[in-house]
Design an enzyme around this catalytic site. Structure first.
Site, PDB file in Angstrom:
ATOM      1  N   ARG A 125      87.263  30.006   1.460  1.00  0.00           N
ATOM      2  CA  ARG A 125      87.353  31.451   1.205  1.00  0.00           C
ATOM      3  C   ARG A 125      86.106  31.970   0.493  1.00  0.00           C
ATOM      4  O   ARG A 125      85.607  33.059   0.789  1.00  0.00           O
ATOM      5  CB  ARG A 125      88.598  31.743   0.375  1.00  0.00           C
ATOM      6  CG  ARG A 125      88.794  33.219   0.068  1.00  0.00           C
ATOM      7  CD  ARG A 125      90.123  33.444  -0.653  1.00  0.00           C
ATOM      8  NE  ARG A 125      90.223  34.825  -1.102  1.00  0.00           N
ATOM      9  CZ  ARG A 125      90.415  35.189  -2.366  1.00  0.00           C
ATOM     10  NH1 ARG A 125      90.506  34.263  -3.313  1.00  0.00           N
ATOM     11  NH2 ARG A 125      90.507  36.455  -2.685  1.00  0.00           N
ATOM     12  N   HIS A 143      93.729  29.393   9.035  1.00  0.00           N
ATOM     13  CA  HIS A 143      94.964  29.575   8.292  1.00  0.00           C
ATOM     14  C   HIS A 143      95.805  28.306   8.296  1.00  0.00           C
ATOM     15  O   HIS A 143      96.850  28.257   7.658  1.00  0.00           O
ATOM     16  CB  HIS A 143      95.781  30.710   8.915  1.00  0.00           C
ATOM     17  CG  HIS A 143      95.841  31.913   8.052  1.00  0.00           C
ATOM     18  ND1 HIS A 143      96.215  33.147   8.521  1.00  0.00           N
ATOM     19  CD2 HIS A 143      95.581  32.094   6.739  1.00  0.00           C
ATOM     20  CE1 HIS A 143      96.190  34.025   7.528  1.00  0.00           C
ATOM     21  NE2 HIS A 143      95.800  33.401   6.445  1.00  0.00           N
ATOM     22  N   THR A 144      95.360  27.328   9.015  1.00  0.00           N
ATOM     23  CA  THR A 144      96.044  26.033   8.969  1.00  0.00           C
ATOM     24  C   THR A 144      95.974  25.438   7.576  1.00  0.00           C
ATOM     25  O   THR A 144      96.735  24.544   7.231  1.00  0.00           O
ATOM     26  CB  THR A 144      95.420  25.069  10.004  1.00  0.00           C
ATOM     27  OG1 THR A 144      96.221  23.896  10.099  1.00  0.00           O
ATOM     28  CG2 THR A 144      94.012  24.672   9.600  1.00  0.00           C
ATOM     29  N   THR A 152     101.480  26.122   7.875  1.00  0.00           N
ATOM     30  CA  THR A 152     101.699  24.873   8.606  1.00  0.00           C
ATOM     31  C   THR A 152     102.366  23.847   7.707  1.00  0.00           C
ATOM     32  O   THR A 152     102.378  23.982   6.480  1.00  0.00           O
ATOM     33  CB  THR A 152     100.368  24.302   9.118  1.00  0.00           C
ATOM     34  OG1 THR A 152      99.514  24.016   7.995  1.00  0.00           O
ATOM     35  CG2 THR A 152      99.660  25.285  10.043  1.00  0.00           C
ATOM     36  N   ASP A 184      93.700  21.407  11.726  1.00  0.00           N
ATOM     37  CA  ASP A 184      93.965  21.093  13.127  1.00  0.00           C
ATOM     38  C   ASP A 184      94.420  22.385  13.816  1.00  0.00           C
ATOM     39  O   ASP A 184      94.245  23.468  13.278  1.00  0.00           O
ATOM     40  CB  ASP A 184      94.995  19.972  13.270  1.00  0.00           C
ATOM     41  CG  ASP A 184      96.302  20.269  12.552  1.00  0.00           C
ATOM     42  OD1 ASP A 184      96.583  21.471  12.292  1.00  0.00           O
ATOM     43  OD2 ASP A 184      97.063  19.332  12.250  1.00  0.00           O
TER      44      ASP A 184
END
Length: 429
Positions: free
Chosen positions: A115, A248-249, A281, A288
């Site tokens: 980020r 976002h994983t 996730t 991934d």
């Protein structure tokens, strides 16, 4: 990523003690709290719940205002007594990368470091040509005026994590360090190898920071249009929007910080790091393509789906790529690597202008090239024909620029005999 690029495993529990100690060193007026959120890519349709856009629920998702307060003076790295450098030294960057890897092993701070790099680069406006007014990856995020932007809440914790590395390697720019940390975090979490280049130049003062608002404000009525407004301004396209969304994983969202997500799920109640929050996730520290699979299926209520996540499978153009990435992780990794590298270069000023890669093998010492003029005592440059003739004669007797002439032992013996004979004749006379 809401906490999807949040301090991941170490969260603020691991950071709170270190942050407090470090704050007294280089952020004297900052008070820290374990409630500060590192990496929140959050989306909000309410101005009161989230101050950044849903787009950044993916890349620039902000967090609730940080409990930390800032002094009226310059903050962050600007207050640290580090030598200024206009460009980074490759060897120091390589060493810094190894230190970042060790940091990730103990702090699990992959999300917040990703980020940090994105937010430094994400202020880029392709419609502005001048540097640094155009924003982008220039290290400006180290200054108080930019840290106080709503979308950057909590990122002071990421700066504190990297500060000891910056002090250790003074010939590394902040702009390069932010992007190095972001790329290393992706790779160490199992993501693709990123084709990064370095040599970014830092801005020199807070007056060169971009104005607030380049990382979007309130949640839009149309998530797809909002995503395009923000990313198109940076010069990115639909494929790159969807690929970058796949990050976002990583991480979690905490309702007490972003207004989104559950306080705790079966996947987050035991950490790693501070427990709690809701992840996108199951394995939220592994990079991934499970983000796309989980968003598409939406079968698990313990996994978060924001409006800007759902729109990836609703908008026809976005859906084309989202479906592809859900089925083909290799395709996702390839496109993500290219998009991440492109984002990291936005608005940057490089020295040298072409930048440099840390993965290039250092050039080995090469033998000196033969230059005939070096063997001439004349002031005039030899003709090419004469140069070739000298080269041929020189090499014919076994010589070369990096190889001395071999001795002619027979000739040497004859010379010695002749000298001895001459000396003997002089003595006898």
């Amino acid at each position: 990523m809401t906490d999807s690029l949040t301090i991941g495993a170490a969260d603020h529990v691991l950071l709170s003690a270190a942050a407090t100690a470090t704050a007294t060193r280089f952020l004297p007026s900052v008070t820290t709290s374990a409630s500060a959120t590192p990496l929140s890519y959050r989306f909000s349709l309410s101005l009161s719940s989230v101050r950044s856009s849903p787009l950044l629920s993916r890349l620039f998702l902000p967090q609730k205002s940080s409990p930390g307060r800032f002094s009226s003076r310059r903050i962050g790295y600007s207050t640290v007594p580090s030598p200024k450098c206009s460009a980074s030294e490759p060897e120091q960057l390589r060493s810094a990368r190894e230190d970042i890897k060790e940091l990730l092993k103990t702090k699990y701070s992959h999300p917040i470091l990703v980020r940090l790099g994105w937010h430094d680069a994400g202020t880029y406006n392709r419609n502005i040509e001048e540097w640094p007014q155009r924003g982008g990856a220039n290290g400006s995020l180290r200054f108080e005026v930019e840290l106080k932007h709503g979308a950057n809440a909590g990122l002071v914790n990421a700066l504190k994590l990297l500060q000891p590395i910056k002090e250790k390697y003074s010939n590394v720019t902040y702009a390069d360090l932010f992007q190095l940390a972001s790329a290393t975090a992706i790779e160490e979490a199992g993501g693709p190898k990123l084709p990064m280049k370095y040599g970014r130049v830092d801005v020199s003062g807070p007056e060169q920071c971009p104005e607030e608002g380049r990382l979007p404000d309130a949640g839009p009525p149309s998530p797809a249009a909002h995503l395009r407004d923000v990313f198109y301004r940076m010069g990115l396209n639909d494929k790159e929007i969807v690929a970058l969304s796949g990050a976002h994983t990583l991480g979690r969202s905490r309702p007490d910080r972003s207004g989104w997500g559950k306080p705790e799920t079966k996947y987050t109640k035991d950490g790693p790091g501070a427990p709690g929050g809701q992840s996108w996730t199951v394995q939220w520290l592994k990079f991934d393509n499970s983000y796309f699979k989980d968003i598409k299926e939406r079968r698990d209520e313990d996994l978060l789906v924001l409006p800007t996540d759902a729109v990836l499978f609703e908008d026809p153009s976005f859906k084309l790529y989202a479906e592809k990435y859900a089925e083909d992780q290799d395709a996702f990794f390839k496109d993500y690597a290219e998009a991440h590298a492109k984002l990291s270069n936005l608005g940057a000023k490089f020295d040298p202008p072409e930048g440099f890669s840390l993965d290039d093998s250092p050039p080995k010492d090469q033998p000196e090239k033969f230059v005939a003029a070096k063997y001439s005592t004349g002031k005039r440059e030899l003709s090419e024909a004469m140069k070739q003739k000298i080269r041929a004669e020189y090499q014919a007797v076994g010589g070369s620029p990096d190889k001395p002439l071999q001795s002619n032992y027979f000739l040497n013996i004859m010379i010695v005999i002749a000298v001895l004979a001459y000396v003997t004749s002089l003595v006898m006379n």
